[in-house]
Scaffold this active site. Structure first.
Site, PDB file in Angstrom:
ATOM      1  N   LEU A  82      36.306  35.665  46.832  1.00 20.63           N
ATOM      2  CA  LEU A  82      36.416  36.476  48.053  1.00 20.63           C
ATOM      3  C   LEU A  82      36.695  37.928  47.702  1.00 20.63           C
ATOM      4  O   LEU A  82      37.426  38.228  46.748  1.00 20.63           O
ATOM      5  CB  LEU A  82      37.542  35.942  48.942  1.00 20.63           C
ATOM      6  N   GLY A 127      36.783  31.750  45.236  1.00 20.00           N
ATOM      7  CA  GLY A 127      35.664  31.506  46.158  1.00 20.00           C
ATOM      8  C   GLY A 127      34.357  31.241  45.429  1.00 20.00           C
ATOM      9  O   GLY A 127      33.499  30.507  45.932  1.00 20.00           O
ATOM     10  N   ASN A 150      42.000  30.123  41.122  1.00 19.62           N
ATOM     11  CA  ASN A 150      43.135  30.840  40.532  1.00 19.62           C
ATOM     12  C   ASN A 150      44.048  31.475  41.585  1.00 19.62           C
ATOM     13  O   ASN A 150      44.851  32.347  41.277  1.00 19.62           O
ATOM     14  CB  ASN A 150      42.619  31.941  39.593  1.00 19.62           C
ATOM     15  N   GLU A 151      43.921  31.029  42.850  1.00 22.89           N
ATOM     16  CA  GLU A 151      44.631  31.699  43.941  1.00 22.89           C
ATOM     17  C   GLU A 151      46.122  31.863  43.700  1.00 22.89           C
ATOM     18  O   GLU A 151      46.692  32.918  43.976  1.00 22.89           O
ATOM     19  CB  GLU A 151      44.426  30.941  45.273  1.00 22.89           C
TER      20      GLU A 151
HETATM   21  C1  LIG Z   1      48.367  28.757  54.644  1.00 26.32           C
HETATM   22  C2  LIG Z   1      47.034  28.903  54.003  1.00 26.32           C
HETATM   23  C3  LIG Z   1      46.032  29.446  54.905  1.00 26.32           C
HETATM   24  C4  LIG Z   1      45.121  30.279  54.516  1.00 26.32           C
HETATM   25  C5  LIG Z   1      44.975  30.793  53.132  1.00 26.32           C
HETATM   26  C6  LIG Z   1      45.441  32.175  52.937  1.00 26.32           C
HETATM   27  C7  LIG Z   1      45.001  33.006  51.998  1.00 26.32           C
HETATM   28  C8  LIG Z   1      43.763  32.812  51.478  1.00 26.32           C
HETATM   29  C9  LIG Z   1      43.303  32.633  50.223  1.00 26.32           C
HETATM   30  C10 LIG Z   1      41.898  32.347  50.250  1.00 26.32           C
HETATM   31  C11 LIG Z   1      41.282  31.858  49.087  1.00 26.32           C
HETATM   32  C12 LIG Z   1      40.915  32.992  48.201  1.00 26.32           C
HETATM   33  C13 LIG Z   1      39.873  32.948  47.505  1.00 26.32           C
HETATM   34  C14 LIG Z   1      39.435  34.048  46.617  1.00 26.32           C
HETATM   35  O1  LIG Z   1      38.312  34.009  46.222  1.00 26.32           O
HETATM   36  S1  LIG Z   1      40.482  35.345  46.177  1.00 26.32           S
HETATM   37  C15 LIG Z   1      39.594  36.269  44.964  1.00 26.32           C
HETATM   38  C16 LIG Z   1      39.902  35.786  43.607  1.00 26.32           C
HETATM   39  N1  LIG Z   1      39.098  36.455  42.625  1.00 26.32           N
HETATM   40  C17 LIG Z   1      39.564  36.863  41.449  1.00 26.32           C
HETATM   41  O2  LIG Z   1      40.723  36.676  41.124  1.00 26.32           O
HETATM   42  C18 LIG Z   1      38.610  37.560  40.547  1.00 26.32           C
HETATM   43  C19 LIG Z   1      39.026  38.948  40.282  1.00 26.32           C
HETATM   44  N2  LIG Z   1      38.065  39.597  39.403  1.00 26.32           N
HETATM   45  C20 LIG Z   1      38.007  39.390  38.074  1.00 26.32           C
HETATM   46  O3  LIG Z   1      38.711  38.586  37.508  1.00 26.32           O
HETATM   47  C21 LIG Z   1      37.005  40.183  37.320  1.00 26.32           C
HETATM   48  O4  LIG Z   1      36.632  41.259  38.112  1.00 26.32           O
HETATM   49  C22 LIG Z   1      35.744  39.398  36.933  1.00 26.32           C
HETATM   50  C23 LIG Z   1      35.125  38.665  38.123  1.00 26.32           C
HETATM   51  C24 LIG Z   1      36.078  38.386  35.825  1.00 26.32           C
HETATM   52  C25 LIG Z   1      34.689  40.403  36.395  1.00 26.32           C
HETATM   53  O5  LIG Z   1      35.226  41.151  35.334  1.00 26.32           O
HETATM   54  P1  LIG Z   1      34.499  42.488  34.850  1.00 26.32           P
HETATM   55  O6  LIG Z   1      33.079  42.252  34.640  1.00 26.32           O
HETATM   56  O7  LIG Z   1      35.295  42.994  33.711  1.00 26.32           O
HETATM   57  O8  LIG Z   1      34.571  43.467  36.109  1.00 26.32           O
HETATM   58  P2  LIG Z   1      35.835  44.302  36.623  1.00 26.32           P
HETATM   59  O9  LIG Z   1      37.063  43.462  36.592  1.00 26.32           O
HETATM   60  O10 LIG Z   1      35.885  45.602  35.912  1.00 26.32           O
HETATM   61  O11 LIG Z   1      35.455  44.516  38.159  1.00 26.32           O
HETATM   62  C26 LIG Z   1      34.438  45.424  38.551  1.00 26.32           C
HETATM   63  C27 LIG Z   1      34.790  45.988  39.912  1.00 26.32           C
HETATM   64  O12 LIG Z   1      34.828  44.898  40.860  1.00 26.32           O
HETATM   65  C28 LIG Z   1      36.095  44.869  41.516  1.00 26.32           C
HETATM   66  N3  LIG Z   1      36.434  43.450  41.830  1.00 26.32           N
HETATM   67  C29 LIG Z   1      36.476  42.442  40.972  1.00 26.32           C
HETATM   68  N4  LIG Z   1      36.765  41.294  41.618  1.00 26.32           N
HETATM   69  C30 LIG Z   1      36.916  41.617  42.916  1.00 26.32           C
HETATM   70  C31 LIG Z   1      37.227  40.869  44.078  1.00 26.32           C
HETATM   71  N5  LIG Z   1      37.414  39.523  44.064  1.00 26.32           N
HETATM   72  N6  LIG Z   1      37.303  41.516  45.251  1.00 26.32           N
HETATM   73  C32 LIG Z   1      37.100  42.845  45.316  1.00 26.32           C
HETATM   74  N7  LIG Z   1      36.803  43.626  44.239  1.00 26.32           N
HETATM   75  C33 LIG Z   1      36.708  43.000  43.056  1.00 26.32           C
HETATM   76  C34 LIG Z   1      37.047  45.502  40.498  1.00 26.32           C
HETATM   77  O13 LIG Z   1      38.206  45.961  41.132  1.00 26.32           O
HETATM   78  C35 LIG Z   1      36.193  46.622  39.951  1.00 26.32           C
HETATM   79  O14 LIG Z   1      36.161  47.632  40.935  1.00 26.32           O
HETATM   80  P3  LIG Z   1      36.069  49.185  40.549  1.00 26.32           P
HETATM   81  O15 LIG Z   1      35.958  49.878  41.865  1.00 26.32           O
HETATM   82  O16 LIG Z   1      37.343  49.510  39.822  1.00 26.32           O
HETATM   83  O17 LIG Z   1      34.858  49.296  39.681  1.00 26.32           O
END
Ligand SMILES: CC/C=C\C/C=C\CCCC/C=C/C(=O)SCCNC(=O)CCNC(=O)[C@H](O)C(C)(C)COP(=O)(O)OP(=O)(O)OC[C@H]1O[C@@H](n2cnc3c(N)ncnc32)[C@H](O)[C@@H]1OP(=O)(O)O
Length: 280
Positions: A82, A127, A150-151
């Site tokens: 997400l 997600g 990994n939430e």
């Molecule tokens: C009571 C319960 C009721 C309801 C629930 C409540 C809450 C809800 C939870 C819902 C479930 C959530 C689900 C999710 O999916 S949460 C998202 C989890 N995702 C992550 O942890 C991944 C994070 N990202 C990474 O680990 C790395 O970015 C990745 C994917 C391995 C890629 O690595 P790399 O190629 O090195 O790229 P960068 O890290 O440099 O990222 C580039 C750029 O993208 C931005 N970015 C990365 N991931 C996200 C993201 N998930 N959302 C938004 N933006 C993201 C990052 O910041 C960089 O941005 P920039 O502007 O600096 O270039």
């Protein structure tokens, strides 16, 4: 009217060239490859979620198409899960719509009568892992990429339906560990616990995905579809009967100070990492 046509075509072509599509669909004989295409990391914002839902729906309506491979245009990232910026400092109305789009996409992909295979070349956290688990089979590349829910590591909690899909995929005890500890695993470990069906070198991911898809498609279609429904409808129905309640829980939870400060910290860490990478 006829004279208007070229102008209309030119406008449509211009619009297509300026609005990159979030999802690319490539049709083969009787199946399609659906590639997530939101740079840089396929983070699932509302528009991408809606585009996935619409893509699957349009393929369901195409009588020549019986299956799909879900993939990414970025070989390093299947999906970053997400889009955290949707949940950080949100507007309540958009947050509700965003979660509705997530619920809809999950329900569509998990219960589609199409045969589905995830071709996971790159990372697939949270997600992204859910999208992959919604498919009938998963192929993942050996080496660096990680997959998992990994939430908890972000200080947030996956909803019950993400847990349910993981339990249905790898069983209760493995889910308890993966979900509770916020673990992500590589393809080999994923295969050991049943999260991944085939772990192969990255260059083989697509050919093996096609092989698995053809295996699903070799089963008499109505028997395959009815069995899929029999296996999955109960889980999907659990969410369908609680859509509003689930949405409200999410919005209330997300808007708490605790979650907002956890998301702020996580976004800052991601930014710092990206800056360090860029400085190299
Ligand atoms: C009571 C319960 C009721 C309801 C629930 C409540 C809450 C809800 C939870 C819902 C479930 C959530 C689900 C999710 O999916 S949460 C998202 C989890 N995702 C992550 O942890 C991944 C994070 N990202 C990474 O680990 C790395 O970015 C990745 C994917 C391995 C890629 O690595 P790399 O190629 O090195 O790229 P960068 O890290 O440099 O990222 C580039 C750029 O993208 C931005 N970015 C990365 N991931 C996200 C993201 N998930 N959302 C938004 N933006 C993201 C990052 O910041 C960089 O941005 P920039 O502007 O600096 O270039």
């Amino acid at each position: 009217m006829l004279r208007c046509l070229p102008t209309f075509r030119a406008r449509a072509a211009r619009a297509m060239s300026t609005t990159p599509s979030l999802v690319q669909i490539e049709k083969k004989d009787n199946y399609a490859i659906v590639r997530l295409s939101r740079a840089p990391v396929n983070s699932l914002n509302m528009e991408l979620l809606q585009a996935i839902d619409e893509a699957v729906q349009s393929l369901e309506q195409d009588k020549n198409i019986k299956g799909m491979i879900l993939s990414s245009t970025n070989p390093k990232i299947f999906s970053a899960g997400l889009d955290i910026t949707e949940m950080y400092q949100p507007k309540t109305k958009r947050l509700r719509e965003f979660w509705r789009a997530f619920q809809n996409t999950y329900l569509r992909l998990y219960t589609t009568p199409l045969a589905t295979v995830a071709a996971i070349e790159g990372h697939s956290p949270a997600g992204g892992c859910l999208l992959a688990m919604c498919c009938d089979s998963r192929v993942m590349s050996l080496g660096g990429p990680l997959i998992g829910l990994n939430e908890t590591k972000l200080g947030i909690v996956a909803p019950f339906w993400m847990r349910d899909v993981m339990v249905n995929t790898i069983g209760h005890r493995e889910t308890e560990k993966m979900l509770g500890l916020g673990l992500q695993v590589n393809a080999l470990r994923g295969k050991e616990i049943g999260l991944i069906d085939e772990a192969v070198p990255v260059e083989q991911v697509h050919s093996v995905a096609e092989k698995l898809l053809l295996e699903w498609l070799s089963i008499p279609s109505s028997a395959r579809k009815l069995t899929k429904a029999m296996m999955r409808d109960e889980t999907a129905q659990k969410l369908r009967s609680r859509l509003d309640e689930d949405r409200s829980n999410f919005v209330d939870f997300c808007e708490t100070d605790k979650v907002q400060s956890a998301l702020a910290g996580y976004l800052a860490a991601l930014k710092k990492k990206a800056e360090a990478k860029a400085a190299k």
